[in-house]
Design a protein around this motif. Structure first.
Motif, PDB file in Angstrom:
ATOM      1  N   THR A 101       0.852  -1.179   0.000  1.00 59.07           N
ATOM      2  CA  THR A 101       0.000   0.000   0.000  1.00 59.07           C
ATOM      3  C   THR A 101       0.890   1.231   0.000  1.00 59.07           C
ATOM      4  O   THR A 101       2.074   1.169   0.347  1.00 59.07           O
ATOM      5  CB  THR A 101      -0.934   0.042   1.231  1.00 59.07           C
ATOM      6  OG1 THR A 101      -0.136   0.005   2.414  1.00 59.07           O
ATOM      7  CG2 THR A 101      -1.907  -1.117   1.230  1.00 59.07           C
ATOM      8  N   SER A 102       0.318   2.347  -0.404  1.00 59.47           N
ATOM      9  CA  SER A 102       1.029   3.625  -0.399  1.00 59.47           C
ATOM     10  C   SER A 102      -0.007   4.735  -0.381  1.00 59.47           C
ATOM     11  O   SER A 102      -1.207   4.480  -0.518  1.00 59.47           O
ATOM     12  CB  SER A 102       1.915   3.760  -1.647  1.00 59.47           C
ATOM     13  OG  SER A 102       1.117   3.839  -2.810  1.00 59.47           O
ATOM     14  N   SER A 157      -0.632   6.833  -2.648  1.00 60.70           N
ATOM     15  CA  SER A 157      -1.326   6.905  -3.941  1.00 60.70           C
ATOM     16  C   SER A 157      -2.152   5.648  -4.232  1.00 60.70           C
ATOM     17  O   SER A 157      -2.918   5.625  -5.176  1.00 60.70           O
ATOM     18  CB  SER A 157      -0.332   7.151  -5.069  1.00 60.70           C
ATOM     19  OG  SER A 157       0.535   6.040  -5.199  1.00 60.70           O
ATOM     20  N   ASP A 158      -1.994   4.608  -3.426  1.00 57.17           N
ATOM     21  CA  ASP A 158      -2.731   3.359  -3.606  1.00 57.17           C
ATOM     22  C   ASP A 158      -3.131   2.807  -2.234  1.00 57.17           C
ATOM     23  O   ASP A 158      -2.669   1.744  -1.814  1.00 57.17           O
ATOM     24  CB  ASP A 158      -1.858   2.352  -4.360  1.00 57.17           C
ATOM     25  CG  ASP A 158      -2.602   1.078  -4.741  1.00 57.17           C
ATOM     26  OD1 ASP A 158      -3.852   1.059  -4.672  1.00 57.17           O
ATOM     27  OD2 ASP A 158      -1.920   0.103  -5.097  1.00 57.17           O
ATOM     28  N   THR A 216      -2.170  -3.110  -3.584  1.00 58.75           N
ATOM     29  CA  THR A 216      -1.961  -3.954  -4.751  1.00 58.75           C
ATOM     30  C   THR A 216      -1.425  -5.277  -4.239  1.00 58.75           C
ATOM     31  O   THR A 216      -0.520  -5.298  -3.406  1.00 58.75           O
ATOM     32  CB  THR A 216      -0.943  -3.307  -5.712  1.00 58.75           C
ATOM     33  OG1 THR A 216      -1.446  -2.048  -6.129  1.00 58.75           O
ATOM     34  CG2 THR A 216      -0.685  -4.192  -6.919  1.00 58.75           C
ATOM     35  N   GLN A 254       6.141   5.039  -7.432  1.00 66.30           N
ATOM     36  CA  GLN A 254       5.246   5.909  -8.184  1.00 66.30           C
ATOM     37  C   GLN A 254       4.873   7.173  -7.425  1.00 66.30           C
ATOM     38  O   GLN A 254       4.127   7.993  -7.926  1.00 66.30           O
ATOM     39  CB  GLN A 254       3.965   5.145  -8.538  1.00 66.30           C
ATOM     40  CG  GLN A 254       4.200   3.886  -9.343  1.00 66.30           C
ATOM     41  CD  GLN A 254       4.729   4.176 -10.728  1.00 66.30           C
ATOM     42  OE1 GLN A 254       4.264   5.069 -11.416  1.00 66.30           O
ATOM     43  NE2 GLN A 254       5.731   3.423 -11.156  1.00 66.30           N
ATOM     44  N   TYR A 305       6.058   3.132   1.095  1.00 62.70           N
ATOM     45  CA  TYR A 305       5.411   1.913   0.651  1.00 62.70           C
ATOM     46  C   TYR A 305       5.403   0.956   1.841  1.00 62.70           C
ATOM     47  O   TYR A 305       6.427   0.786   2.502  1.00 62.70           O
ATOM     48  CB  TYR A 305       6.173   1.265  -0.506  1.00 62.70           C
ATOM     49  CG  TYR A 305       5.933   1.948  -1.819  1.00 62.70           C
ATOM     50  CD1 TYR A 305       5.060   1.410  -2.750  1.00 62.70           C
ATOM     51  CD2 TYR A 305       6.579   3.134  -2.135  1.00 62.70           C
ATOM     52  CE1 TYR A 305       4.834   2.034  -3.961  1.00 62.70           C
ATOM     53  CE2 TYR A 305       6.356   3.770  -3.338  1.00 62.70           C
ATOM     54  CZ  TYR A 305       5.488   3.217  -4.247  1.00 62.70           C
ATOM     55  OH  TYR A 305       5.271   3.847  -5.443  1.00 62.70           O
TER      56      TYR A 305
END
Length: 147
Positions: free
Chosen positions: A89-90, A92-93, A97, A114, A119
């Motif tokens: 995960t981050s 931006s996400d 994923t 990204q 992260y």
């Protein structure tokens, strides 16, 4: 450094001149739902976390270098798996994923960064049967790159 599993992984990754860099904290206890679950230590370039529920010597480590985030895990012994599920995960996400990788007792991946935030990685070992995946030991504790 006062947790031998984390120290051994840090040494194997090159010590102060290696992937994680110098320690920036002492080891800290990690709790899940109020129960002791392992230890974590912060370094210049990332973190290392001892996650004994997935194997008495299991350490997960994450760091960043030259535009990539790396995640390293092992050993899961005495457990051996058909595959590993890795979730990241981050900022931006935030939903994360998840990808599946080959099995065994350890592994390492890298992903192109990204964003400029951290992260966060976890891994779960699974056996593959007729009716899908069986993942008995659950997800590890988290390891993350610096912010």
């Amino acid at each position: 450094m006062n947790e031998p599993h984390i120290y051994q992984r840090w040494s194997a990754l090159g010590g102060a001149g290696g992937w994680l860099g110098c320690p920036t904290s002492y080891t800290k206890d990690v709790y899940l739902n109020g129960a002791y679950a392992g230890k974590r230590q912060y370094f210049t370039y990332g973190t290392a976390t001892w996650s004994p529920r997935q194997g008495s010597n299991m350490v997960v480590a994450a760091w960043e270098d030259r535009g990539y985030a790396y995640f390293d895990w092992g050993t899961t012994a005495p457990y051996r798996y058909d595959s590993f599920l890795v979730r990241r995960t981050s900022a931006s996400d935030p939903g994360g994923t998840q990808r599946e990788f080959g099995g065994g007792t350890a592994g390492r991946i890298r992903v192109r960064e990204q964003n400029t935030g951290a992260y966060v990685f976890v891994v779960e070992g699974c056996d593959i049967g007729t009716f899908g995946h069986t993942c008995r030991q659950g997800w590890t504790l988290k390891a993350s790159t610096p912010n």
